[in-house]
Scaffold this active site. Structure first.
Site, PDB file in Angstrom:
ATOM      1  N   PHE A 159       0.835  -1.200   0.000  1.00 53.99           N
ATOM      2  CA  PHE A 159       0.000   0.000   0.000  1.00 53.99           C
ATOM      3  C   PHE A 159       0.869   1.249   0.000  1.00 53.99           C
ATOM      4  O   PHE A 159       1.865   1.329   0.728  1.00 53.99           O
ATOM      5  CB  PHE A 159      -0.884   0.060   1.261  1.00 53.99           C
ATOM      6  CG  PHE A 159      -1.735  -1.149   1.496  1.00 53.99           C
ATOM      7  CD1 PHE A 159      -3.030  -1.212   1.004  1.00 53.99           C
ATOM      8  CD2 PHE A 159      -1.251  -2.220   2.231  1.00 53.99           C
ATOM      9  CE1 PHE A 159      -3.827  -2.325   1.244  1.00 53.99           C
ATOM     10  CE2 PHE A 159      -2.032  -3.344   2.485  1.00 53.99           C
ATOM     11  CZ  PHE A 159      -3.328  -3.393   1.976  1.00 53.99           C
ATOM     12  N   ASP A 160       0.468   2.244  -0.791  1.00 55.57           N
ATOM     13  CA  ASP A 160       0.981   3.594  -0.608  1.00 55.57           C
ATOM     14  C   ASP A 160       0.332   4.155   0.656  1.00 55.57           C
ATOM     15  O   ASP A 160      -0.661   3.614   1.156  1.00 55.57           O
ATOM     16  CB  ASP A 160       0.636   4.434  -1.840  1.00 55.57           C
ATOM     17  CG  ASP A 160       1.157   5.852  -1.733  1.00 55.57           C
ATOM     18  OD1 ASP A 160       2.276   6.040  -1.220  1.00 55.57           O
ATOM     19  OD2 ASP A 160       0.445   6.774  -2.156  1.00 55.57           O
TER      20      ASP A 160
END
Length: 300
Positions: A159-160
């Protein structure tokens, strides 16, 4: 049977299978030609799509748990049930335990995301993804071409941070005032947790599923892969601590390209809000664009 105690992923048929050929028929010749094309080929197995390896690993988790299944995949499709028979025949061919579906005959299927209790929606249609995000469901548009089949059974989500796991409040400062103002703001706000982004709930659901396993044998790993660097890292760490969320790995890149790091992590899918970052990452791993926050306002 209720789905409330399961982690539920909704997926479009075009994300699960490679439907480019039939979709081209639809685009060029219309719905009637598309329907005839699919019915004539309903016993021809569809090629695997970009999300297929992810779905396959996800469903395998049930085999490692005792009792009732804890994960489920729901198929949401713009096909009719008639033309969707080829999709279900292909699901059966590959041995995927997908039993629930909504076929909407040309209409958007996003309205069934909430009734099914979905935690995540993956699609190749950006409009449906935006509608799902508006309903408060984690959702991403899969970018074609980045899927890689890994030899092991561990499911790896990457995930960013800003506008994905977290709100885009910090990213707004960066976009409008620049890096220096962003760094100063994050240093000053280091003790103040960030607001939750569209994927916070999904990450919490993943962590509950991880808790079903012994840490040494858990088939799920999570990673934060962010362009942030010190000193902006502190607020992220304290935010996750305040949420009582544990990530297996956190990678602070300070602006370096993410692709090689995602490949090294072995991500089955990576979620990012920035279209340029998604295009770069998709050269290495399956990537989902999250059309949320200030980075997507101009294209909204």
């Amino acid at each position: 049977m209720q789905l409330a105690h399961k982690l539920v992923i909704a997926i479009s048929s075009r994300a699960l299978f490679d439907l480019r050929e039939s979709h081209q028929v639809f685009e060029e010749q219309g719905l009637e030609a598309f329907s005839s094309y699919q019915i004539e080929r309903e016993n021809d197995v569809l090629p695997k799509g970009d999300a297929f390896p992810l779905v396959e690993k996800f469903l395998q988790i049930n085999q490692r748990l005792e009792g009732e299944p804890k994960v489920e995949v729901i198929l949401l499709s713009r096909n009719s049930a008639d033309t969707g028979l080829r999709v279900f025949n292909s699901i059966e061919h590959y041995g995927l335990t997908i039993t629930r579906a909504a076929f909407c005959n040309g209409e958007s299927p996003y309205r069934y995301i909430a009734p099914f209790g979905c935690d995540l929606f993956l699609s190749s249609d950006g409009r449906d993804v935006r509608h799902a995000l508006e309903q408060g469901v984690a959702a991403a548009t899969l970018i074609a071409g980045g899927s890689r089949q890994r030899a092991d059974d561990t499911l790896r989500f990457a995930f960013d941070g800003d506008a994905v796991l977290f709100s885009d409040e910090a990213e707004q400062v960066f976009k409008r005032q620049g890096l220096e103002a962003f760094t100063a703001s994050e240093r000053a706000s280091a003790q103040q947790p960030l607001g939750g982004g569209p994927f916070k709930g999904f990450l919490e659901a993943l962590q509950r599923l991880q808790a079903e396993f012994d840490p040494d044998s858990c088939p799920i790993r999570t990673a934060l892969v962010t362009a942030r660097s010190a000193p902006a890292h502190e607020r992220v760490i304290r935010t996750l601590r305040a949420w009582n969320i544990r990530l297996d790995e956190s990678i602070f890149l300070g602006g370096l390209p993410k692709g090689e790091f995602l490949r090294a992590f072995g991500a089955d899918v990576f979620f990012d809000d920035q279209p340029t970052h998604c295009a770069s990452a998709a050269e290495h791993v399956a990537t989902g664009h999250v059309p949320h926050g200030i980075a997507n306002e101009e294209s909204a």
